[in-house]
Scaffold this motif. Structure first.
Motif, PDB file in Angstrom:
ATOM      1  N   ILE A 181       0.802  -1.205   0.000  1.00  0.00           N
ATOM      2  CA  ILE A 181       0.000   0.000   0.000  1.00  0.00           C
ATOM      3  C   ILE A 181       0.847   1.272   0.000  1.00  0.00           C
ATOM      4  O   ILE A 181       0.355   2.367  -0.185  1.00  0.00           O
ATOM      5  CB  ILE A 181      -1.014  -0.090   1.180  1.00  0.00           C
ATOM      6  CG1 ILE A 181      -2.413   0.102   0.675  1.00  0.00           C
ATOM      7  CG2 ILE A 181      -0.672   0.798   2.315  1.00  0.00           C
ATOM      8  CD1 ILE A 181      -2.863  -0.898  -0.313  1.00  0.00           C
ATOM      9  N   LEU A 182       2.189   1.089   0.181  1.00  0.00           N
ATOM     10  CA  LEU A 182       3.095   2.249   0.188  1.00  0.00           C
ATOM     11  C   LEU A 182       2.876   3.080  -1.063  1.00  0.00           C
ATOM     12  O   LEU A 182       2.775   2.536  -2.160  1.00  0.00           O
ATOM     13  CB  LEU A 182       4.552   1.775   0.239  1.00  0.00           C
ATOM     14  CG  LEU A 182       4.960   1.104   1.553  1.00  0.00           C
ATOM     15  CD1 LEU A 182       6.346   0.490   1.435  1.00  0.00           C
ATOM     16  CD2 LEU A 182       4.896   2.097   2.695  1.00  0.00           C
ATOM     17  N   SER A 183       2.818   4.368  -0.895  1.00  0.00           N
ATOM     18  CA  SER A 183       2.595   5.337  -1.982  1.00  0.00           C
ATOM     19  C   SER A 183       1.282   5.135  -2.730  1.00  0.00           C
ATOM     20  O   SER A 183       1.151   5.483  -3.894  1.00  0.00           O
ATOM     21  CB  SER A 183       3.782   5.401  -2.952  1.00  0.00           C
ATOM     22  OG  SER A 183       3.828   4.263  -3.759  1.00  0.00           O
ATOM     23  N   CYS A 184       0.296   4.544  -2.065  1.00  0.00           N
ATOM     24  CA  CYS A 184      -1.058   4.450  -2.644  1.00  0.00           C
ATOM     25  C   CYS A 184      -2.028   5.108  -1.662  1.00  0.00           C
ATOM     26  O   CYS A 184      -1.713   5.254  -0.484  1.00  0.00           O
ATOM     27  CB  CYS A 184      -1.510   3.009  -2.755  1.00  0.00           C
ATOM     28  SG  CYS A 184      -0.562   2.079  -3.923  1.00  0.00           S
ATOM     29  N   SER A 185      -3.225   5.451  -2.134  1.00  0.00           N
ATOM     30  CA  SER A 185      -4.267   5.853  -1.188  1.00  0.00           C
ATOM     31  C   SER A 185      -5.341   4.781  -1.165  1.00  0.00           C
ATOM     32  O   SER A 185      -5.626   4.176  -2.191  1.00  0.00           O
ATOM     33  CB  SER A 185      -4.961   7.156  -1.565  1.00  0.00           C
ATOM     34  OG  SER A 185      -4.240   7.885  -2.483  1.00  0.00           O
ATOM     35  N   CYS A 186      -5.922   4.587  -0.001  1.00  0.00           N
ATOM     36  CA  CYS A 186      -6.983   3.580   0.124  1.00  0.00           C
ATOM     37  C   CYS A 186      -8.223   4.212   0.705  1.00  0.00           C
ATOM     38  O   CYS A 186      -8.149   5.023   1.622  1.00  0.00           O
ATOM     39  CB  CYS A 186      -6.583   2.501   1.117  1.00  0.00           C
ATOM     40  SG  CYS A 186      -5.219   1.546   0.559  1.00  0.00           S
ATOM     41  N   ILE A 187      -9.368   3.803   0.194  1.00  0.00           N
ATOM     42  CA  ILE A 187     -10.636   4.184   0.811  1.00  0.00           C
ATOM     43  C   ILE A 187     -11.422   2.905   1.038  1.00  0.00           C
ATOM     44  O   ILE A 187     -11.601   2.108   0.115  1.00  0.00           O
ATOM     45  CB  ILE A 187     -11.425   5.158  -0.076  1.00  0.00           C
ATOM     46  CG1 ILE A 187     -10.641   6.473  -0.239  1.00  0.00           C
ATOM     47  CG2 ILE A 187     -12.805   5.420   0.517  1.00  0.00           C
ATOM     48  CD1 ILE A 187     -11.344   7.530  -1.074  1.00  0.00           C
ATOM     49  N   SER A 188     -11.872   2.720   2.264  1.00  0.00           N
ATOM     50  CA  SER A 188     -12.648   1.522   2.575  1.00  0.00           C
ATOM     51  C   SER A 188     -14.118   1.755   2.263  1.00  0.00           C
ATOM     52  O   SER A 188     -14.651   2.825   2.520  1.00  0.00           O
ATOM     53  CB  SER A 188     -12.515   1.176   4.054  1.00  0.00           C
ATOM     54  OG  SER A 188     -13.537   0.256   4.407  1.00  0.00           O
ATOM     55  N   TYR A 189     -14.765   0.747   1.698  1.00  0.00           N
ATOM     56  CA  TYR A 189     -16.223   0.827   1.538  1.00  0.00           C
ATOM     57  C   TYR A 189     -16.930  -0.028   2.578  1.00  0.00           C
ATOM     58  O   TYR A 189     -18.118  -0.282   2.479  1.00  0.00           O
ATOM     59  CB  TYR A 189     -16.677   0.547   0.120  1.00  0.00           C
ATOM     60  CG  TYR A 189     -16.362  -0.818  -0.498  1.00  0.00           C
ATOM     61  CD1 TYR A 189     -16.397  -1.982   0.243  1.00  0.00           C
ATOM     62  CD2 TYR A 189     -16.090  -0.909  -1.863  1.00  0.00           C
ATOM     63  CE1 TYR A 189     -16.145  -3.213  -0.339  1.00  0.00           C
ATOM     64  CE2 TYR A 189     -15.836  -2.136  -2.467  1.00  0.00           C
ATOM     65  CZ  TYR A 189     -15.857  -3.288  -1.689  1.00  0.00           C
ATOM     66  OH  TYR A 189     -15.614  -4.503  -2.266  1.00  0.00           O
TER      67      TYR A 189
END
Ligand code: TXA
Ligand code: MG
Length: 362
Positions: free
Chosen positions: A296-304
């Motif tokens: 996940i490094l250098s990514c953005s995450c959004i949880s649904y």
């Protein structure tokens, strides 16, 4: 034009009534998504909806009414099966396609001989419709092609400066649009999956009495492009346009839950190597696994939400899809869910948001 956001109350409903009676448009909450309404009998008022949304003129609007009696103002007849569906699911997330009365202007129905009509389940908005005495032509209150708004802020983000008033009723409780059922044919046809599932409809109409139509919901990896194009020519207006899309291109991962993390991880790393700034919209479980793998490094995450909690996912989906608009991402990866039950509606929206761009794995 200045756009006001006012908490939905007797006062703000009065302001909204005045706007509607003077041929204007107003955004308001429903239990599914926010709607943008105008007097359905007033072609020039309805024209303002198309302008504000940038909606293609041949994409018909559905109509909201306050009760069963009001349906007779817009529909020529309500067949017996439709009466039973109304009895079972209205007010609620079900839009019925019925034969249109002549009095409903051409522009509302995009020239079709039918109209979509629904009784929303939201006290304030029902008050507004009841007091106005008019059926309201009311599509979702987003810019055409963008994810539907499930909060007043999301409406504002799309339509500020274009409409005078947004009635704020907080977050929509359901979060995906109504199921649209065509009641004008021999068998019922679901033309947009939504909160009311196929099983629920069959429980009323009888098993085998409800058909699911539409391309995006039935595309499988073994269908050729030519077959898809042929199919696309046959589908209803609501399938014709890019719907629900976030600003960066999105890829949907479809396959067995137990292989999701692996598939997501492979695609994520491939995109990162290609120099993409990747956003991931996925369940808590998949995000956690990706974090643990160091992907996940250098990514953005959004949880649904939680894997398998379809009610929770439906409620959060559009906010999650809009969540990347403000972030620096150039590609989005989304975790698919099973097509069962409410999953059919969630997957329909995800497939449209990704414009049919899916990766399949088993
Ligand atoms: O939950 C909902 O249904 C929300 C809330 C605001 O009520 N409304 C909504 O409206 O999703 P809209 O306009 O964004 O989507 C209605 C869909 C459109 O895709 C349109 O093409 C389709 O219904 N539709 C409307 N009238 C139709 C008709 N006569 N025949 C076939 N499709 C129709
Ligand atoms: Mg819409």
């Amino acid at each position: 034009m200045e756009t006001q956001i006012q908490t939905i109350s007797d006062n703000s409903i009065n302001t909204a009534l005045e706007i509607l009676q003077n041929g204007g448009v107003v955004a308001f909450p429903t239990e599914t998504v926010y709607g943008l309404g105008a007097n359905a009998f007033d072609a020039s008022a309805v024209g303002k909806i198309f302008t504000a949304k940038g909606r293609p003129a041949d994409n018909p609007l559905s109509i909201l009414v306050a009760d069963r009696a009001m349906m007779d103002l817009v529909a020529v007849e309500v067949p017996e099966i439709a009466e039973r569906l109304i009895e079972a699911f209205s007010p609620g997330p079900l839009t019925l396609i019925l034969k249109r009365r002549q009095e409903i202007p051409y522009i509302v129905a995009g020239g079709l001989p039918t109209i979509g009509v629904r009784i929303p389940q939201h006290e304030g908005t029902l008050d507004l419709i009841r007091q106005s005495g008019m059926p309201l032509a009311a599509p979702s209150a987003n810019t055409s092609g963008r994810p539907s708004p499930t909060s007043a802020q999301a409406v504002y983000d799309d339509l500020q400066g274009k409409i005078p008033l947004i009635l704020d009723g907080g977050s929509c409780s359901l979060g995906v649009e109504s199921t649209i059922v065509d009641c004008t044919q021999e068998k019922l046809k679901i033309i947009r999956p939504g909160f009311i599932t196929l099983d629920q409809l069959e429980a009323i109409a009888g098993v085998g009495q409800v058909e699911l139509v539409g391309v995006m919901s039935s595309i499988a990896e073994d269908v050729t492009m030519e077959e898809i194009e042929n199919l696309e020519e046959q589908v209803s207006s609501q399938e014709k346009y890019l719907h629900y899309a976030p600003k960066a291109p999105m890829t949907l991962l479809e396959g067995k839950q137990e292989h999701m993390v692996e598939a997501m991880s492979d695609e994520l790393n491939r995109l990162k190597l290609a120099g993409k700034l990747v956003g991931v919209v996925a369940s808590d479980e998949v995000i956690e696994a990706l974090v643990n793998k160091g992907d996940i490094l250098s990514c953005s995450c959004i949880s649904y939400g939680k894997q398998g909690d379809l009610m929770g996912i439906a409620a959060k989906l559009y906010d999650a899809l809009r969540g990347f608009d403000e972030k620096m991402v150039t590609a989005i990866l989304a975790e698919g869910v099973s097509d069962e039950g409410l999953g059919a509606a969630v997957m329909n929206r995800l497939r449209k948001a990704s414009n049919g761009n899916s990766i399949y794995f088993s």
